[in-house]
Design a protein around this motif. Structure first.
Motif, PDB file in Angstrom:
ATOM      1  N   MET A 118     -16.119  -3.367   5.589  1.00  0.00           N
ATOM      2  CA  MET A 118     -15.636  -2.997   4.256  1.00  0.00           C
ATOM      3  C   MET A 118     -14.264  -3.613   3.989  1.00  0.00           C
ATOM      4  N   MET A 119     -13.370  -3.578   4.968  1.00  0.00           N
ATOM      5  CA  MET A 119     -12.042  -4.141   4.789  1.00  0.00           C
ATOM      6  C   MET A 119     -12.104  -5.655   4.647  1.00  0.00           C
ATOM      7  N   ALA A 120     -12.996  -6.309   5.398  1.00  0.00           N
ATOM      8  CA  ALA A 120     -13.150  -7.764   5.289  1.00  0.00           C
ATOM      9  C   ALA A 120     -13.593  -8.160   3.887  1.00  0.00           C
ATOM     10  N   ARG A 121     -14.456  -7.359   3.293  1.00  0.00           N
ATOM     11  CA  ARG A 121     -14.888  -7.639   1.920  1.00  0.00           C
ATOM     12  C   ARG A 121     -13.785  -7.313   0.914  1.00  0.00           C
ATOM     13  N   TYR A 122     -13.099  -6.207   1.150  1.00  0.00           N
ATOM     14  CA  TYR A 122     -12.041  -5.767   0.235  1.00  0.00           C
ATOM     15  C   TYR A 122     -10.927  -6.807   0.129  1.00  0.00           C
ATOM     16  N   LEU A 123     -10.576  -7.429   1.236  1.00  0.00           N
ATOM     17  CA  LEU A 123      -9.480  -8.396   1.237  1.00  0.00           C
ATOM     18  C   LEU A 123      -9.795  -9.652   0.442  1.00  0.00           C
ATOM     19  N   GLN A 124     -11.048  -9.848   0.083  1.00  0.00           N
ATOM     20  CA  GLN A 124     -11.413 -11.007  -0.725  1.00  0.00           C
ATOM     21  C   GLN A 124     -11.353 -10.704  -2.223  1.00  0.00           C
ATOM     22  N   HIS A 125     -11.080  -9.453  -2.572  1.00  0.00           N
ATOM     23  CA  HIS A 125     -10.897  -9.064  -3.965  1.00  0.00           C
ATOM     24  C   HIS A 125      -9.415  -9.125  -4.317  1.00  0.00           C
ATOM     25  N   GLU A 126      -9.118  -9.276  -5.587  1.00  0.00           N
ATOM     26  CA  GLU A 126      -7.726  -9.267  -6.031  1.00  0.00           C
ATOM     27  C   GLU A 126      -7.108  -7.906  -5.731  1.00  0.00           C
ATOM     28  N   PRO A 127      -5.874  -7.876  -5.238  1.00  0.00           N
ATOM     29  CA  PRO A 127      -5.247  -6.592  -4.910  1.00  0.00           C
ATOM     30  C   PRO A 127      -4.952  -5.780  -6.155  1.00  0.00           C
ATOM     31  N   PRO A 128      -5.236  -4.485  -6.116  1.00  0.00           N
ATOM     32  CA  PRO A 128      -4.873  -3.637  -7.255  1.00  0.00           C
ATOM     33  C   PRO A 128      -3.350  -3.446  -7.303  1.00  0.00           C
ATOM     34  N   ILE A 129      -2.806  -3.336  -8.495  1.00  0.00           N
ATOM     35  CA  ILE A 129      -1.361  -3.139  -8.646  1.00  0.00           C
ATOM     36  C   ILE A 129      -1.095  -1.651  -8.839  1.00  0.00           C
ATOM     37  N   PRO A 130      -0.372  -1.034  -7.914  1.00  0.00           N
ATOM     38  CA  PRO A 130      -0.116   0.404  -8.041  1.00  0.00           C
ATOM     39  C   PRO A 130       0.866   0.693  -9.162  1.00  0.00           C
ATOM     40  N   PRO A 131       0.942   1.941  -9.608  1.00  0.00           N
ATOM     41  CA  PRO A 131       1.842   2.288 -10.712  1.00  0.00           C
ATOM     42  C   PRO A 131       3.305   2.250 -10.279  1.00  0.00           C
ATOM     43  N   GLU A 132       4.179   2.099 -11.257  1.00  0.00           N
ATOM     44  CA  GLU A 132       5.622   2.161 -10.998  1.00  0.00           C
ATOM     45  C   GLU A 132       6.022   3.614 -10.715  1.00  0.00           C
ATOM     46  N   PHE A 133       7.269   3.800 -10.326  1.00  0.00           N
ATOM     47  CA  PHE A 133       7.758   5.153 -10.059  1.00  0.00           C
ATOM     48  C   PHE A 133       9.173   5.235 -10.613  1.00  0.00           C
ATOM     49  N   SER A 134       9.329   5.965 -11.687  1.00  0.00           N
ATOM     50  CA  SER A 134      10.577   5.993 -12.448  1.00  0.00           C
ATOM     51  C   SER A 134      11.502   7.106 -11.972  1.00  0.00           C
TER      52      SER A 134
END
Length: 563
Positions: A118-134
């Motif tokens: 699963m991780m090997a497949r996941y690393l071939q996808h574009e990384p999700p951008i997490p939300p900012e923290f204000s």
């Protein structure tokens, strides 16, 4: 990344190194299919196990770039291209399962084969951008459990606080406070996931913890039993905090830096009430914009009312003046990219920090506020705070071990004492390399009252090396180090997974050294305590509640930067 586990097949480690990302392999134009549930599970595993080295956006630092596609323009104008899509699922599985020679450990006994796939497949996808923290997000997370007016006004217990150890129980999300005099566990408190560091207030009353979930806690040591009096979240991944220590500002403020979002924040030192957030996004020392310049080490300057803040990807070392937070002043010192951890020289004037992926150590003169030197070292320096001693031939030295090389580097540091004037010609040079049995060192340590120099090697792939520590004789550094097999000395049965011996830490008196024996979450771990003179085991702290112990911070030595 978590380092519990067994690495085998040394040939695999070299063969599947990420050093050669630009490989001739059938290109995959699209990433392998994944369900939404798989993506969510993989995202969590990546954050907990991988983001610390490879970055939330996977642009790399200590670890390699893990974007699906990347391109670098070289000095001659040609382009070097690579990415996880070029590697493909099978090769990525092998890398995750068996590790690499660059310091990444194996995960074949941490993750299941299904999770590795699963991780090997996941690393071939574009990384999700997490939300900012204000700042408002911080304020919303702030929890003042015990106001100042309700706290005790004197120490209500009989514990020798100066010899208390704050011990990270990493995967349990807890902190153990251990009485260094009796070797008994005093109290275990909830602390948040994977505490990376513990720091103490200038007064010695409070313990501050922070870790990978971005949660910072303040623990009061004065009540009969220690208690958490406030918490606040700085972001989603955090590595360092420190208080204001200059005269007149003791414990007034606390600064914390996050890997995500890339910023540092300032809060009240006694209540953790949020005050200010400052982004670190900007240009690298090479003049390129970086969206994720993470905050690594932070220390309080004993000479001035300022903090020294290392920004990993940009290579900038910031001197942050905390005398006027409304009109914040910060000096940016350009050094070398991929700054990580570091510590003070013996004089506490120079701060030395590893630029680990650049194979360098940068030194800042905090008296003048300028860069003092950039020193080339062996591969991937990782000093922790480093270790200081007087070398019989080269005078005062500061030292660092290496994740990627089998040596400990000794760097000559300046001294204003007349007796050390003869060593000036050696300053800011690696004057000696101590030979280790292999790469994979994380921490080195000595003490002003000791004639020993301790080094671990928990990231080494060989069980016997990773489960041992190595003790050099400061009176004769030409001798091979004494090898102490901490795994055997613990008395615990050998398990499937390697129990890695990590982070030597002295007690206040400088006559004991504590070593964490870090097993898997389901294994029994231990803290093994050695007599520094005889190198014999004095005590073993092991019980079901000692789960994955890693960093240990003695109150006195941490407060006064004794290492």
């Amino acid at each position: 990344m978590t380092i519990a586990g067994k690495i085998s097949k040394a040939g695999f480690i070299a063969a599947f190194s990420l050093l050669g990302l630009a490989v001739s392999q059938a290109n995959a134009s699209t990433a392998p299919a994944m369900t939404d549930a798989e993506k969510e599970a993989a995202k969590l595993i990546y954050f907990e196990r991988c983001a610390g080295c490879h970055g939330v956006l996977r642009k790399g630092a200590t670890g390699k770039n893990l974007e699906p596609n990347w391109s670098i323009t070289q000095p001659d104008g040609s382009k070097l291209e690579g990415g996880t899509l070029r590697l493909g699922t099978k090769r990525l599985e092998n890398i995750i399962a068996y590790g690499t020679e660059g310091g990444m450990v194996n995960y074949d006994d941490i993750l299941t084969p299904e999770e590795i796939n699963m991780m090997a497949r996941y690393l071939q996808h574009e990384p999700p951008i997490p939300p900012e923290f204000s700042l408002q997000d911080m304020k919303d997370s702030w929890n003042l459990i015990v106001p100042l007016s309700e706290r005790v006004t004197k120490q209500m217990n009989k514990i020798n606080l100066k010899n208390v150890f704050a011990v990270t129980l990493r995967d349990a999300g807890k902190l153990a406070l251990i009485d260094g005099d009796t070797h008994k566990v005093w109290k275990i408190l909830e602390s948040g996931y994977a505490v990376h560091i513990s720091r103490f207030s200038a007064s010695g009353r409070y313990v501050y913890t922070t870790g990978r979930d971005g949660l910072t806690t303040i623990i009061d040591l004065w009540p009969e039993e220690p208690m958490t009096v406030a918490t606040v979240r700085f972001g989603s991944d955090m590595r360092s905090v420190d208080v204001s220590k200059y005269k007149g500002y003791e414990d007034k403020y606390l600064i914390g830096g996050t890997y995500w979002p890339p910023q540092y924040s300032i809060v009240d030192g006694l209540t953790l009430e949020p005050i200010k957030v400052v982004s670190t996004r900007g240009q690298t020392v090479d003049g390129e914009y970086h969206p994720e310049p993470r905050v690594a080490s932070i220390v309080a300057n004993p000479l001035k009312p300022e903090w020294v803040v290392s920004v990993k990807e940009t290579g900038q070392i910031l001197l942050v003046d905390y005398t006027d937070l409304d009109n914040l002043k910060s000096t940016a010192i350009a050094s070398s990219k991929f700054l990580h951890d570091g510590g003070w020289d013996a004089s506490h004037r120079y701060f030395l920090v590893a630029a680990n992926a650049s194979n360098q150590v940068a030194a800042v003169d905090t008296k003048t506020g300028k860069l003092a030197a950039i020193v080339d070292t062996a591969k991937i320096p990782h000093p922790g705070r480093g270790a200081n001693f007087t070398h019989p031939e080269f005078g005062p030295v500061w030292s660092t071990g290496h994740l990627g090389d089998d040596v400990v580097s000794l760097i000559s540091t300046p001294s204003e004492e007349k007796k050390n004037a003869k060593y000036k010609k050696h300053n800011w040079k690696v004057v000696q390399e101590l030979k280790m049995p292999g790469a994979g060192n994380l921490f080195v340590k000595t003490h002003p009252k000791s004639k020993n120099f301790w080094a671990d090697a928990p990231m080494n792939p060989e069980r016997e090396i990773a489960e041992s520590v190595y003790v050099f004789d400061l009176n004769d550094l030409s001798k091979e180090p004494r090898v102490l097999n901490v795994g055997k000395d613990s008395g615990l049965p050998e398990g499937k997974a390697i129990r890695r011996a990590v982070q030597p830490e002295y007690n206040q008196a400088g006559d004991e050294v504590w070593i964490s024996l870090w097993g898997g979450k389901a294994d029994q771990s231990a803290i093994v305590i050695y007599d520094d003179k005889t190198l014999k085991v004095k005590s073993v702290i092991t019980s079901p509640e000692i789960i994955t112990p890693t960093g240990k911070f003695n109150l006195y030595n941490t407060m006064f930067d004794v290492y």
